[in-house]
Design a protein around this motif. Structure first.
Motif, PDB file in Angstrom:
ATOM      1  N   ALA A 115       0.812  -1.227   0.000  1.00 27.85           N
ATOM      2  CA  ALA A 115       0.000   0.000   0.000  1.00 27.85           C
ATOM      3  C   ALA A 115       0.844   1.275   0.000  1.00 27.85           C
ATOM      4  N   LEU A 116       2.176   1.139   0.117  1.00 32.43           N
ATOM      5  CA  LEU A 116       3.052   2.305   0.296  1.00 32.43           C
ATOM      6  C   LEU A 116       2.937   3.352  -0.815  1.00 32.43           C
ATOM      7  N   PRO A 117       2.902   2.979  -2.098  1.00 31.01           N
ATOM      8  CA  PRO A 117       2.765   4.015  -3.137  1.00 31.01           C
ATOM      9  C   PRO A 117       1.510   4.876  -2.949  1.00 31.01           C
ATOM     10  N   LEU A 118       0.391   4.238  -2.579  1.00 26.50           N
ATOM     11  CA  LEU A 118      -0.837   4.990  -2.325  1.00 26.50           C
ATOM     12  C   LEU A 118      -0.696   5.851  -1.077  1.00 26.50           C
ATOM     13  N   THR A 119      -0.060   5.301  -0.029  1.00 26.96           N
ATOM     14  CA  THR A 119       0.141   6.059   1.214  1.00 26.96           C
ATOM     15  C   THR A 119       0.962   7.314   0.962  1.00 26.96           C
ATOM     16  N   ILE A 120       2.012   7.188   0.158  1.00 29.69           N
ATOM     17  CA  ILE A 120       2.873   8.334  -0.152  1.00 29.69           C
ATOM     18  C   ILE A 120       2.086   9.427  -0.870  1.00 29.69           C
ATOM     19  N   ARG A 121       1.255   9.032  -1.819  1.00 32.37           N
ATOM     20  CA  ARG A 121       0.450  10.005  -2.563  1.00 32.37           C
ATOM     21  C   ARG A 121      -0.547  10.712  -1.639  1.00 32.37           C
ATOM     22  N   ILE A 122      -1.174   9.929  -0.755  1.00 32.23           N
ATOM     23  CA  ILE A 122      -2.146  10.514   0.170  1.00 32.23           C
ATOM     24  C   ILE A 122      -1.471  11.523   1.091  1.00 32.23           C
ATOM     25  N   VAL A 123      -0.328  11.135   1.666  1.00 34.80           N
ATOM     26  CA  VAL A 123       0.401  12.030   2.565  1.00 34.80           C
ATOM     27  C   VAL A 123       0.796  13.328   1.844  1.00 34.80           C
ATOM     28  N   LYS A 124       1.271  13.199   0.626  1.00 36.84           N
ATOM     29  CA  LYS A 124       1.680  14.372  -0.157  1.00 36.84           C
ATOM     30  C   LYS A 124       0.504  15.325  -0.384  1.00 36.84           C
ATOM     31  N   HIS A 125      -0.651  14.771  -0.765  1.00 31.62           N
ATOM     32  CA  HIS A 125      -1.818  15.610  -1.049  1.00 31.62           C
ATOM     33  C   HIS A 125      -2.393  16.227   0.227  1.00 31.62           C
ATOM     34  N   VAL A 126      -2.383  15.464   1.317  1.00 33.77           N
ATOM     35  CA  VAL A 126      -2.915  15.995   2.578  1.00 33.77           C
ATOM     36  C   VAL A 126      -2.020  17.114   3.110  1.00 33.77           C
ATOM     37  N   LYS A 127      -0.710  16.937   3.015  1.00 28.77           N
ATOM     38  CA  LYS A 127       0.205  18.009   3.439  1.00 28.77           C
ATOM     39  C   LYS A 127      -0.058  19.293   2.653  1.00 28.77           C
ATOM     40  N   ALA A 128      -0.264  19.138   1.342  1.00 27.62           N
ATOM     41  CA  ALA A 128      -0.513  20.311   0.505  1.00 27.62           C
ATOM     42  C   ALA A 128      -1.856  20.956   0.855  1.00 27.62           C
TER      43      ALA A 128
END
Length: 229
Positions: free
Chosen positions: A195-208
């Motif tokens: 699930a890590l690729p999806l987790t990374i994308r989610i974290v990036k978008h939430v931070k923004a």
């Protein structure tokens, strides 16, 4: 002068809701045994690791203090769910209703297993958040993938070390417990890796979206300071 109250965002509330749903679902799904290749597991494996992924996301974006609130919220909602279902299970069934044994099989969680589950959840979740927080400071925010995986290994290991001996000692042969614990940690960590690729994308978008990227410098890691946000 009006004192400003601590606030949480809509996104944090959504993460919290999903976190609580995953914990409650895991309790229900634990009652079914599933087969994955040669390995026998419980259905809770489908959803429980998602709670660790959410824990990682919250700790990475909002920091340990919000993760602490999230963990206690999940504990309270899970405790409420188990308590209400246990009460309903204890009330005598109507004479025309013949599904009492099925209901009990799903919702009649033994007190020993419930207690082991609650203690293991708190210990594992706080270990996950602590490792994630400390590693973020040490790495200056780099290597999110390594931090997410290593924090999960720490949390899941502690969870398994507590849950299996408390819940299954005397039920499962002592020689089998280490194998069960190892498989739980390995498979749940593999879940996180997939699930890590999806987790990374989610974290990036939430931070923004939130404009947040908290570093837990100088905070208290006392697990009881729930509302210190």
């Amino acid at each position: 002068m009006t004192k400003q109250k601590p606030m949480v965002s809509v996104l944090f509330m959504l993460f919290s809701t999903l976190f609580c749903v995953c914990l409650i679902l895991a309790n229900v799904l634990e009652t079914k045994q599933i087969q994955v290749g040669p390995i026998s597991l419980t259905g809770g494996l489908i959803v429980f690791p998602i709670s660790y992924i959410i824990n990682d996301c919250v700790c990475e974006v909002w920091g340990y203090r919000k993760a602490r609130l999230l963990i206690w919220l999940g504990f309270a909602m899970n405790f409420f769910f188990v308590g209400i279902t246990a009460l309903c299970d204890a009330i005598p069934a109507a004479p025309y209703w013949h599904n009492d044994s099925g209901f009990h099989a799903i919702f009649g969680l033994a007190p020993r297993i419930a207690a082991a589950s609650f203690v293991a959840f708190l210990a594992g979740s706080f270990a996950n958040a602590y490792v994630m927080s400390k590693m973020k400071i040490a790495s200056e925010g780099r290597n999110f993938s390594a931090r997410a995986i290593l924090s999960t290994v720490a949390g899941e290991s502690l969870d398994s070390l507590i849950f299996f001996p408390l819940a299954l000692s005397g039920v499962v042969p002592a020689s089998e417990l280490p194998v069960l614990m190892l498989w739980q940690v390995v498979l749940k960590t593999m879940y996180e890796v997939v699930a890590l690729p999806l987790t990374i994308r989610i974290v990036k978008h939430v931070k923004a979206a939130e404009g947040e990227d908290v570093y837990d410098e100088g905070i208290s890691y006392n697990v009881l300071r729930i509302f210190n946000l």
